[in-house]
Design a protein around this motif. Structure first.
Motif, PDB file in Angstrom:
ATOM      1  N   ARG A 193       0.838  -1.205   0.000  1.00 37.86           N
ATOM      2  CA  ARG A 193       0.000   0.000   0.000  1.00 37.86           C
ATOM      3  C   ARG A 193       0.872   1.253   0.000  1.00 37.86           C
ATOM      4  NH1 ARG A 193      -4.090   0.690   4.640  1.00 37.86           N
ATOM      5  NH2 ARG A 193      -4.300   2.697   3.596  1.00 37.86           N
ATOM      6  N   LEU A 194       1.924   1.247   0.792  1.00 37.40           N
ATOM      7  CA  LEU A 194       2.808   2.412   0.814  1.00 37.40           C
ATOM      8  C   LEU A 194       3.467   2.613  -0.544  1.00 37.40           C
ATOM      9  CD1 LEU A 194       5.037   3.642   3.649  1.00 37.40           C
ATOM     10  CD2 LEU A 194       6.072   3.366   1.416  1.00 37.40           C
ATOM     11  N   CYS A 195       3.873   1.518  -1.189  1.00 36.76           N
ATOM     12  CA  CYS A 195       4.479   1.625  -2.522  1.00 36.76           C
ATOM     13  C   CYS A 195       3.479   2.207  -3.519  1.00 36.76           C
ATOM     14  CB  CYS A 195       4.974   0.256  -2.989  1.00 36.76           C
ATOM     15  SG  CYS A 195       6.350  -0.394  -2.029  1.00 36.76           S
ATOM     16  N   GLN A 196       2.207   1.819  -3.388  1.00 39.84           N
ATOM     17  CA  GLN A 196       1.174   2.375  -4.264  1.00 39.84           C
ATOM     18  C   GLN A 196       1.034   3.879  -4.051  1.00 39.84           C
ATOM     19  OE1 GLN A 196      -0.565   1.076  -6.747  1.00 39.84           O
ATOM     20  NE2 GLN A 196      -1.595   3.035  -7.062  1.00 39.84           N
ATOM     21  N   HIS A 197       1.059   4.314  -2.796  1.00 40.30           N
ATOM     22  CA  HIS A 197       0.992   5.751  -2.501  1.00 40.30           C
ATOM     23  C   HIS A 197       2.203   6.475  -3.098  1.00 40.30           C
ATOM     24  CE1 HIS A 197      -1.653   4.824   1.269  1.00 40.30           C
ATOM     25  NE2 HIS A 197      -2.271   4.582   0.134  1.00 40.30           N
ATOM     26  N   LEU A 198       3.372   5.877  -2.950  1.00 37.82           N
ATOM     27  CA  LEU A 198       4.593   6.484  -3.494  1.00 37.82           C
ATOM     28  C   LEU A 198       4.498   6.640  -5.005  1.00 37.82           C
ATOM     29  CD1 LEU A 198       7.581   7.403  -3.283  1.00 37.82           C
ATOM     30  CD2 LEU A 198       8.211   4.982  -3.412  1.00 37.82           C
ATOM     31  N   SER A 199       3.913   5.649  -5.676  1.00 38.05           N
ATOM     32  CA  SER A 199       3.862   5.678  -7.143  1.00 38.05           C
ATOM     33  C   SER A 199       3.050   6.855  -7.669  1.00 38.05           C
ATOM     34  CB  SER A 199       3.293   4.363  -7.678  1.00 38.05           C
ATOM     35  OG  SER A 199       1.905   4.251  -7.379  1.00 38.05           O
ATOM     36  N   THR A 200       2.131   7.392  -6.867  1.00 36.87           N
ATOM     37  CA  THR A 200       1.334   8.533  -7.334  1.00 36.87           C
ATOM     38  C   THR A 200       2.162   9.790  -7.468  1.00 36.87           C
ATOM     39  OG1 THR A 200       0.677   9.145  -5.072  1.00 36.87           O
ATOM     40  CG2 THR A 200      -0.722   7.573  -6.235  1.00 36.87           C
ATOM     41  N   PHE A 201       3.365   9.804  -6.914  1.00 33.29           N
ATOM     42  CA  PHE A 201       4.236  10.975  -7.009  1.00 33.29           C
ATOM     43  C   PHE A 201       5.243  10.848  -8.158  1.00 33.29           C
ATOM     44  CE2 PHE A 201       2.654  11.060  -2.713  1.00 33.29           C
ATOM     45  CZ  PHE A 201       2.452  12.398  -2.453  1.00 33.29           C
ATOM     46  N   ALA A 202       5.222   9.712  -8.869  1.00 36.07           N
ATOM     47  CA  ALA A 202       6.116   9.526 -10.014  1.00 36.07           C
ATOM     48  C   ALA A 202       5.566  10.260 -11.225  1.00 36.07           C
ATOM     49  CB  ALA A 202       6.298   8.040 -10.315  1.00 36.07           C
ATOM     50  N   ALA A 203       6.465  10.659 -12.134  1.00 37.28           N
ATOM     51  CA  ALA A 203       6.073  11.457 -13.299  1.00 37.28           C
ATOM     52  C   ALA A 203       5.943  10.617 -14.566  1.00 37.28           C
ATOM     53  CB  ALA A 203       7.079  12.582 -13.519  1.00 37.28           C
ATOM     54  N   THR A 204       6.549   9.448 -14.609  1.00 40.08           N
ATOM     55  CA  THR A 204       6.526   8.626 -15.818  1.00 40.08           C
ATOM     56  C   THR A 204       5.997   7.228 -15.483  1.00 40.08           C
ATOM     57  OG1 THR A 204       8.760   7.693 -15.521  1.00 40.08           O
ATOM     58  CG2 THR A 204       8.586   9.858 -16.609  1.00 40.08           C
ATOM     59  N   LYS A 205       5.617   6.484 -16.534  1.00 42.26           N
ATOM     60  CA  LYS A 205       5.194   5.100 -16.330  1.00 42.26           C
ATOM     61  C   LYS A 205       6.351   4.260 -15.798  1.00 42.26           C
ATOM     62  CE  LYS A 205       1.484   5.017 -19.769  1.00 42.26           C
ATOM     63  NZ  LYS A 205       0.959   4.392 -20.997  1.00 42.26           N
ATOM     64  N   LEU A 206       7.565   4.628 -16.196  1.00 43.99           N
ATOM     65  CA  LEU A 206       8.735   3.918 -15.675  1.00 43.99           C
ATOM     66  C   LEU A 206       8.822   4.065 -14.164  1.00 43.99           C
ATOM     67  CD1 LEU A 206      11.290   5.096 -18.388  1.00 43.99           C
ATOM     68  CD2 LEU A 206      10.539   2.746 -18.054  1.00 43.99           C
ATOM     69  N   GLY A 207       8.648   5.304 -13.679  1.00 39.63           N
ATOM     70  CA  GLY A 207       8.717   5.550 -12.248  1.00 39.63           C
ATOM     71  C   GLY A 207       7.577   4.902 -11.493  1.00 39.63           C
ATOM     72  N   VAL A 208       6.384   4.922 -12.077  1.00 38.56           N
ATOM     73  CA  VAL A 208       5.234   4.295 -11.426  1.00 38.56           C
ATOM     74  C   VAL A 208       5.476   2.798 -11.241  1.00 38.56           C
ATOM     75  CG1 VAL A 208       2.806   3.698 -11.721  1.00 38.56           C
ATOM     76  CG2 VAL A 208       3.583   6.014 -12.218  1.00 38.56           C
ATOM     77  N   ALA A 209       5.949   2.144 -12.294  1.00 37.04           N
ATOM     78  CA  ALA A 209       6.204   0.708 -12.209  1.00 37.04           C
ATOM     79  C   ALA A 209       7.301   0.400 -11.193  1.00 37.04           C
ATOM     80  CB  ALA A 209       6.590   0.165 -13.588  1.00 37.04           C
ATOM     81  N   ALA A 210       8.356   1.223 -11.187  1.00 35.64           N
ATOM     82  CA  ALA A 210       9.454   0.988 -10.244  1.00 35.64           C
ATOM     83  C   ALA A 210       9.007   1.202  -8.808  1.00 35.64           C
ATOM     84  CB  ALA A 210      10.624   1.915 -10.575  1.00 35.64           C
TER      85      ALA A 210
END
Length: 786
Positions: free
Chosen positions: A13-30
């Protein structure tokens, strides 16, 4: 890190929250598949990257921009397998190269960002490949006509043939209007056809390609356009074949540098992930953690559960109650006691997430300083582990999980146990819990366990490696406060709660007799300790408020003193500029008088007039000097009528006048009279007048501090001199102070052109190369007049 532990702590869940702050699909997946480092050095590198992005975006106000960057991993994989990339994939690859280059340039302009500069040091963005793709592929992802001469010819013929078809069909529309269902040209497949009324199909001979649903309309390709449509189809296939050949050629060039492009994707992903960590930390109000050695305490003050913070802000959850965790280096086991729903389990999860966040380079939502030891793994047994399929009870599930933890233990493990020993006979469960915690004290770095067993509270007084903590409970409201109290075990609340709820007194009295008076006395002692703790915390909060007020007052006084000093420096500088201006004017007027004297007749009257003019200029323009008392009697004191020498002009003269303050004398030699300072004369025997002691000069005003920002930094690399001059002129016009101009080294032509332009610009007072840490001879600093 065991997957089960991550699930128990709700790490996904925390990783999912973190992914919302990524700017690219690469960052979201990582971010969603965040890897947890196994080495301290890896975590430290990630924390350094997070800190530098945090400073870049929040202190320097220069955000990392990921515009135009796509996930090109699938395209790279297909190019490696000799597939042909589509025009859209090639266009995305080109924009990714351009976006990555912009990121690198932004980081290059901040040499103090050591971790980020190391990350992009070997980044290659292949601008020549990007330019070739843009030359061959248009903005829609189609192969452009300019891609090859052959394609230009084919498409020119296509347009010509298409125009011929339209001309023939338009003619038929006019001549056979009565036979047509509608006055329009349409397509069936890749053939141009006309909608003809079924009864009049013979009016327009040709090939029927389709029929309307009602059957009243036939779509006929007129015989006169069959050959033209055939030609158009052939041209279209030739154009497609040529387009595919161009895309294949570009794909082959991509495949040649496929390894470098995969490395580029990795760097972009790392940058985006670092930016997401920094932005998430800023949103949480978190601070950078510091890993401490075994001799320093674990310190987490005002620690908040990150998932509860998210729930509070995004899901209208309850306010988050922070906890304080300070564990001495010698402590190996912390036993947390307290009522159900009191927050014991949340405390375990908060601690576990805090350590995982630090390991992956995230800031921790706690007050500074955030100091924690390095744990190579976090092992947890939280919640029920009941399984109907395996016929396991809750106790059996806990035992299996704890057995797995024991087998995975290292001396740098953090172990989190919820309700240790629960689910079985209290006597045996308590004995098992004590033995387990003693084993963990010997083999794990730190264990935090929650329990209801009163026997575990006494371990602190038997073994210095144990510590007690409890979650506070409000007797009046019969509800937990979720605050964590250290050094105080939790007291039993069952009888108190039952009494407050109106339970029958006789039953409560019998229960109290069964457990004896000792338990009541212990609870009273614990209650007294809790009351003392609350009083101390109230006083500490009052002292903290007083300290904060004092610091604010001190800051205001310091700011006012700094303001007054700055004002004093400004006034002194204004006065100095005014004096220098008057001296400059006086010098011009004196020079004018001397030129007039040299050009006119050498008469006594002319000399007298010149002397008067000089004295007038001196009185009007030059700053007056207040007399200062002499420290001692000079060795020579001129008197009226004395003969003296003036060494500066090699003349002998007669003293004909003395100034009242004895600082100046009027002398005559020949027809000339002039007033000079007493320090410029000497007696005929060589004795000189001792000069008066000069007042100590005022210390020079400090040079204004020039701070390099994105607003006063100009990057001209890659520009021509003529283009650079236009950009430079605009920047100087808007500059307030110093301007950093990045021209690079290269051939030196751009640097020479920039400095030649600065030399003749009226607003530029001076220029110089930057310090080596700021670019050295690749950067010129221009100091502009304010």
């Amino acid at each position: 890190m065991p997957v089960k532990t991550l699930d128990l702590l709700e790490w996904p869940r925390l990783c999912q929250h973190l992914s919302t702050f990524a700017a690219t699909k690469l960052g979201v997946a990582a971010a969603q598949a965040l890897e947890i480092p196994g080495q301290l050095s890896e975590s430290q590198t990630l924390l350094n990257q997070t800190r530098e992005v945090y400073d870049l975006e929040n202190r320097l106000l220069t955000p990392l921009v990921f515009n135009g960057i796509y996930d090109i991993r699938a395209a790279l994989e297909r190019s490696e397998k000799q597939g042909v990339l589509s025009g859209e994939e090639l266009l995305q690859l080109a924009t990714t190269l351009a976006g990555t280059r912009q990121l690198r340039r932004l980081i290059d302009r901040q040499p103090e960002l050591l971790a980020l500069n190391r990350l992009v040091a070997d980044l290659r963005t292949y601008p020549e490949l990007e330019q070739e793709i843009h030359h061959c592929i248009d903005d829609r992802g189609d192969v452009a006509d300019r891609a090859s001469e052959k394609l230009v010819g084919i498409r020119a013929k296509q347009r010509q043939t298409h125009a011929q078809i339209q001309k023939v069909l338009q003619s038929l529309l006019q001549r056979k209007a009565g036979a047509l269902q509608e006055q329009l040209v349409t397509q069936r497949g890749d053939r141009f056809v006309l909608p003809v009324k079924a009864p009049q199909k013979d009016a327009i001979p040709g090939i029927v390609h389709d029929t309307s649903t009602s059957g009243v309309t036939l779509y006929i390709e007129p015989q006169s356009t069959v050959n033209l449509n055939n030609q158009l189809r052939q041209l279209k296939r030739r154009a497609e074949a040529e387009s595919e050949a161009i895309r294949r050629r570009l794909t082959e060039k991509v495949a040649e540098v496929q390894a470098d492009l995969e490395h580029l994707v990795m760097i972009v992903t790392t940058l985006d992930l670092a930016a997401a960590r920094a932005r998430y930390g800023y949103w949480l109000g978190a601070n950078q953690p510091r890993f401490v050695d075994s001799e320093e305490p674990l310190t987490l003050r005002q620690l908040r559960h990150p998932l509860l913070v998210w729930q509070q802000n995004h899901e209208q959850g309850d306010p988050v109650v922070p906890i304080n965790v300070v564990v001495s280096p010698q402590i190996r086991v912390v036993a947390i006691t307290g009522p159900n729903t009191g927050g014991k389990t949340v405390t375990l999860k908060t601690l576990g997430l805090a350590f995982l966040m630090a390991k992956v380079g995230l800031f921790v939502p706690a007050q500074e300083p955030v100091e924690l030891p390095w744990f190579d793994q976090v092992l947890a047994d939280i919640g029920d582990e009941q399984s109907l399929q395996q016929s396991l009870s809750t106790f059996s599930g806990h035992i299996r999980r704890i057995q797995s933890i024991i087998e995975s233990l290292t001396d740098r493990s953090l172990v989190l146990l919820d309700e240790v020993g629960a689910g079985t006979d209290p006597l045996e469960g308590s004995a098992l819990a004590i033995a387990l915690l003693q084993h963990l004290a010997d083999h794990a770095q730190l264990t935090v366990a929650t329990t209801h067993f009163g026997e575990l509270k006494a371990l602190k007084y038997q073994d210095p490696r144990f510590e007690n903590a409890s979650v506070e409970f409000n007797d009046q409201t019969l509800s937990p406060t979720y605050r964590l109290l250290w050094g105080i075990p939790g007291r039993s609340n069952a009888l108190i709660i039952a009494k407050r709820l109106g339970f029958r007194e006789s039953i409560l009295d019998q229960a109290q007799q069964s457990i004896g008076g000792g338990t009541q006395e212990v609870n009273e002692v614990i209650a007294g300790l809790e009351d003392q703790r609350r009083q101390q915390e109230t006083k500490a909060q009052a002292a903290a408020r007083l300290l904060q007020s004092t610091e604010q007052l001190h800051q205001k006084v310091s700011d006012k003193a700094s303001e007054l000093k700055a004002r004093e420096r400004e006034l002194r500088q204004q006065q100095e500029r005014a004096i220098q201006h008057e001296i400059k004017i006086a010098r011009k007027e004196i020079a004018k008088v001397i030129r007039q004297l040299q050009q006119g007749p050498m008469t006594a009257q002319a000399a007298q007039e010149a002397t008067q003019k000089l004295e007038q200029v001196t009185q009007q323009r030059l700053p007056s000097q207040k007399p200062v008392a002499k420290a001692k009697v000079p060795t020579f004191k001129p008197q009226m009528g004395d003969r003296v020498r003036i060494p500066s002009i090699g003349q002998k003269a007669e003293v004909i006048g003395l100034a009242p303050d004895a600082d100046e004398v009027t002398v005559r030699f020949g027809l000339m009279k002039m007033t000079v300072s007493v320090t410029e004369i000497e007696s005929m025997t060589g004795e000189k007048v001792e000069p008066k002691p000069k007042p100590a000069p005022a210390p020079p005003a400090p040079k204004p501090l020039t701070v390099r920002t994105s607003e006063n930094t100009l990057d001209l690399r890659g520009s021509r001199v003529a283009d650079a001059e236009r950009v430079l002129d605009d920047a100087i016009a808007q500059a307030h102070g110093s301007l950093w101009i990045i021209h690079g080294h290269g051939t030196g032509k751009l640097r020479a052109g920039v400095q030649a332009y600065l030399k003749q610009h009226p607003r530029v007072e001076r220029y110089e190369f930057a310090e080596q840490s700021e670019g050295g001879t690749g950067v010129t600093i221009a100091h502009c007049a304010v």
